[in-house]
Design a protein around this motif. Structure first.
Motif, PDB file in Angstrom:
ATOM      1  N   SER A   1      21.027   0.366  25.352  1.00 37.26           N
ATOM      2  CA  SER A   1      21.092   1.617  24.983  1.00 37.26           C
ATOM      3  C   SER A   1      21.564   1.777  23.380  1.00 37.26           C
ATOM      4  CB  SER A   1      21.865   2.246  26.007  1.00 37.26           C
ATOM      5  OG  SER A   1      23.274   1.831  26.092  1.00 37.26           O
ATOM      6  N   VAL A   2      21.484   2.685  22.804  1.00 36.91           N
ATOM      7  CA  VAL A   2      21.742   3.210  21.737  1.00 36.91           C
ATOM      8  C   VAL A   2      22.638   4.499  21.962  1.00 36.91           C
ATOM      9  CG1 VAL A   2      21.311   3.986  19.415  1.00 36.91           C
ATOM     10  CG2 VAL A   2      20.081   2.322  20.396  1.00 36.91           C
ATOM     11  N   LEU A   3      23.929   4.446  21.274  1.00 33.78           N
ATOM     12  CA  LEU A   3      24.985   5.675  21.605  1.00 33.78           C
ATOM     13  C   LEU A   3      24.661   6.699  20.127  1.00 33.78           C
ATOM     14  CD1 LEU A   3      28.040   4.517  22.937  1.00 33.78           C
ATOM     15  CD2 LEU A   3      26.371   5.539  24.073  1.00 33.78           C
ATOM     16  N   ALA A   4      24.959   5.743  19.109  1.00 33.64           N
ATOM     17  CA  ALA A   4      24.692   6.627  17.822  1.00 33.64           C
ATOM     18  C   ALA A   4      24.558   6.060  16.847  1.00 33.64           C
ATOM     19  CB  ALA A   4      26.459   7.274  17.499  1.00 33.64           C
ATOM     20  N   GLY A   5      23.353   6.188  16.145  1.00 36.37           N
ATOM     21  CA  GLY A   5      22.862   5.315  15.260  1.00 36.37           C
ATOM     22  C   GLY A   5      22.686   3.879  15.530  1.00 36.37           C
ATOM     23  N   GLY A   6      22.142   3.267  14.821  1.00 39.01           N
ATOM     24  CA  GLY A   6      22.052   1.602  15.045  1.00 39.01           C
ATOM     25  C   GLY A   6      20.678   1.515  15.858  1.00 39.01           C
ATOM     26  N   THR A   7      20.695   0.149  16.405  1.00 35.91           N
ATOM     27  CA  THR A   7      19.433  -0.311  17.071  1.00 35.91           C
ATOM     28  C   THR A   7      19.996  -1.403  18.278  1.00 35.91           C
ATOM     29  OG1 THR A   7      18.158  -0.266  14.871  1.00 35.91           O
ATOM     30  CG2 THR A   7      17.239  -1.524  16.834  1.00 35.91           C
ATOM     31  N   ALA A   8      19.469  -1.206  19.394  1.00 42.39           N
ATOM     32  CA  ALA A   8      19.523  -2.154  20.352  1.00 42.39           C
ATOM     33  C   ALA A   8      18.165  -2.940  20.532  1.00 42.39           C
ATOM     34  CB  ALA A   8      20.029  -1.610  21.842  1.00 42.39           C
ATOM     35  N   CYS A   9      18.067  -4.169  20.146  1.00 44.87           N
ATOM     36  CA  CYS A   9      16.892  -5.057  20.481  1.00 44.87           C
ATOM     37  C   CYS A   9      17.204  -5.862  21.722  1.00 44.87           C
ATOM     38  CB  CYS A   9      16.622  -5.633  19.350  1.00 44.87           C
ATOM     39  SG  CYS A   9      16.458  -4.636  17.563  1.00 44.87           S
ATOM     40  N   LEU A  10      15.974  -6.093  22.584  1.00 45.80           N
ATOM     41  CA  LEU A  10      16.098  -6.800  23.445  1.00 45.80           C
ATOM     42  C   LEU A  10      14.865  -7.809  23.423  1.00 45.80           C
ATOM     43  CD1 LEU A  10      17.073  -7.710  26.369  1.00 45.80           C
ATOM     44  CD2 LEU A  10      15.579  -5.889  27.231  1.00 45.80           C
TER      45      LEU A  10
ATOM     46  N   ARG B   1      24.538  -2.620  23.856  1.00 42.53           N
ATOM     47  CA  ARG B   1      24.685  -1.421  23.361  1.00 42.53           C
ATOM     48  C   ARG B   1      24.899  -1.242  22.033  1.00 42.53           C
ATOM     49  NH1 ARG B   1      28.887   2.963  26.016  1.00 42.53           N
ATOM     50  NH2 ARG B   1      30.466   1.840  24.751  1.00 42.53           N
ATOM     51  N   SER B   2      24.276  -0.359  21.136  1.00 43.64           N
ATOM     52  CA  SER B   2      24.568  -0.259  19.920  1.00 43.64           C
ATOM     53  C   SER B   2      25.500   1.162  19.558  1.00 43.64           C
ATOM     54  CB  SER B   2      23.393  -0.012  19.178  1.00 43.64           C
ATOM     55  OG  SER B   2      23.584   0.527  17.555  1.00 43.64           O
ATOM     56  N   ALA B   3      26.400   1.034  19.190  1.00 42.35           N
ATOM     57  CA  ALA B   3      27.521   2.175  18.852  1.00 42.35           C
ATOM     58  C   ALA B   3      27.580   2.176  17.305  1.00 42.35           C
ATOM     59  CB  ALA B   3      28.807   2.325  19.678  1.00 42.35           C
ATOM     60  N   GLY B   4      26.301   2.154  16.768  1.00 39.14           N
ATOM     61  CA  GLY B   4      26.334   1.573  15.351  1.00 39.14           C
ATOM     62  C   GLY B   4      26.033   0.257  15.067  1.00 39.14           C
ATOM     63  N   GLY B   5      25.415  -0.062  14.157  1.00 36.80           N
ATOM     64  CA  GLY B   5      24.962  -1.574  13.677  1.00 36.80           C
ATOM     65  C   GLY B   5      23.920  -1.869  14.755  1.00 36.80           C
ATOM     66  N   GLU B   6      23.426  -3.317  14.773  1.00 40.44           N
ATOM     67  CA  GLU B   6      22.307  -3.782  15.463  1.00 40.44           C
ATOM     68  C   GLU B   6      23.110  -4.679  16.795  1.00 40.44           C
ATOM     69  OE1 GLU B   6      18.582  -5.401  14.127  1.00 40.44           O
ATOM     70  OE2 GLU B   6      19.720  -7.269  14.412  1.00 40.44           O
ATOM     71  N   ALA B   7      22.808  -4.181  18.043  1.00 40.99           N
ATOM     72  CA  ALA B   7      22.856  -5.106  19.193  1.00 40.99           C
ATOM     73  C   ALA B   7      21.628  -5.989  19.257  1.00 40.99           C
ATOM     74  CB  ALA B   7      23.404  -4.346  20.368  1.00 40.99           C
ATOM     75  N   ARG B   8      21.670  -7.203  19.354  1.00 40.06           N
ATOM     76  CA  ARG B   8      20.496  -7.828  19.667  1.00 40.06           C
ATOM     77  C   ARG B   8      20.861  -8.962  20.834  1.00 40.06           C
ATOM     78  NH1 ARG B   8      16.043  -9.132  17.142  1.00 40.06           N
ATOM     79  NH2 ARG B   8      16.554  -7.874  15.344  1.00 40.06           N
ATOM     80  N   LEU B   9      20.236  -8.741  21.614  1.00 40.19           N
ATOM     81  CA  LEU B   9      20.142  -9.468  23.036  1.00 40.19           C
ATOM     82  C   LEU B   9      18.890 -10.382  23.394  1.00 40.19           C
ATOM     83  CD1 LEU B   9      21.765 -10.351  25.577  1.00 40.19           C
ATOM     84  CD2 LEU B   9      20.599  -8.274  26.614  1.00 40.19           C
ATOM     85  N   SER B  10      18.810 -11.836  23.545  1.00 38.35           N
ATOM     86  CA  SER B  10      17.733 -12.654  23.715  1.00 38.35           C
ATOM     87  C   SER B  10      18.004 -13.261  25.162  1.00 38.35           C
ATOM     88  CB  SER B  10      17.479 -13.707  22.617  1.00 38.35           C
ATOM     89  OG  SER B  10      17.401 -12.891  21.372  1.00 38.35           O
ATOM     90  N   LEU B  11      16.955 -13.232  25.885  1.00 39.52           N
ATOM     91  CA  LEU B  11      16.899 -14.057  27.055  1.00 39.52           C
ATOM     92  C   LEU B  11      15.791 -14.780  27.153  1.00 39.52           C
ATOM     93  CD1 LEU B  11      18.116 -10.705  27.912  1.00 39.52           C
ATOM     94  CD2 LEU B  11      18.854 -12.046  29.749  1.00 39.52           C
TER      95      LEU B  11
END
Length: 129
Positions: free
Chosen positions: A83-92, A53-63
């Motif tokens: 998911s993205v809450l407010a701004g930022g990016t969630a990458c999978l 989850r991104s609540a701003g900034g970048e959340a990056r998950l690699s599996l």
């Protein structure tokens, strides 16, 4: 954080990611890599096994080379919630992994998204703002 050749099983959380929670905040990025591991029988409201989850900034998950099985979410994403809450990016990035027998009550038993998800190359998915 990197998780390698591990089993994460039987955990419960009331809200996000019973097995793994990768969350960025404004000005702080978060990166998690999971390799050759098993996440099974975990339960949360969102992301039974993993929440990215991104609540701003970048959340990056690699599996890569993982098995996610028998995980449950009472809301979204039995296996993974991205998911993205407010701004930022969630990458999978999901490569050579198996998602099976996961369950959720509202969205996608395996992999939900709260915004339209655009497919990139191979099994990579990004969820931009």
């Amino acid at each position: 954080m990197t998780v390698t050749e591990s089993t994460i099983s039987g955990n419960g959380r009331p809200i996000l990611g019973a097995g793994i929670l990768n969350e960025s905040t404004s000005g702080h990025n978060a990166t998690t890599t999971v390799l050759s591991s098993t996440l099974e029988s975990n339960t949360a409201a969102n992301g039974g096994a993993i929440a990215n989850r991104s609540a701003g900034g970048e959340a990056r998950l690699s599996l890569d080379r993982n098995t996610l099985t028998g995980n449950t979410a009472s809301e979204n994403g039995g296996a993974i919630a991205n998911s993205v809450l407010a701004g930022g990016t969630a990458c999978l990035s999901l490569v050579r992994s198996v998602l099976s027998d996961n369950d959720s009550d509202l969205l996608a038993r395996g992999l939900p998204t709260k915004r339209p998800m655009a497919a990139g190359q191979g099994d990579r998915y990004a969820q931009p703002v």
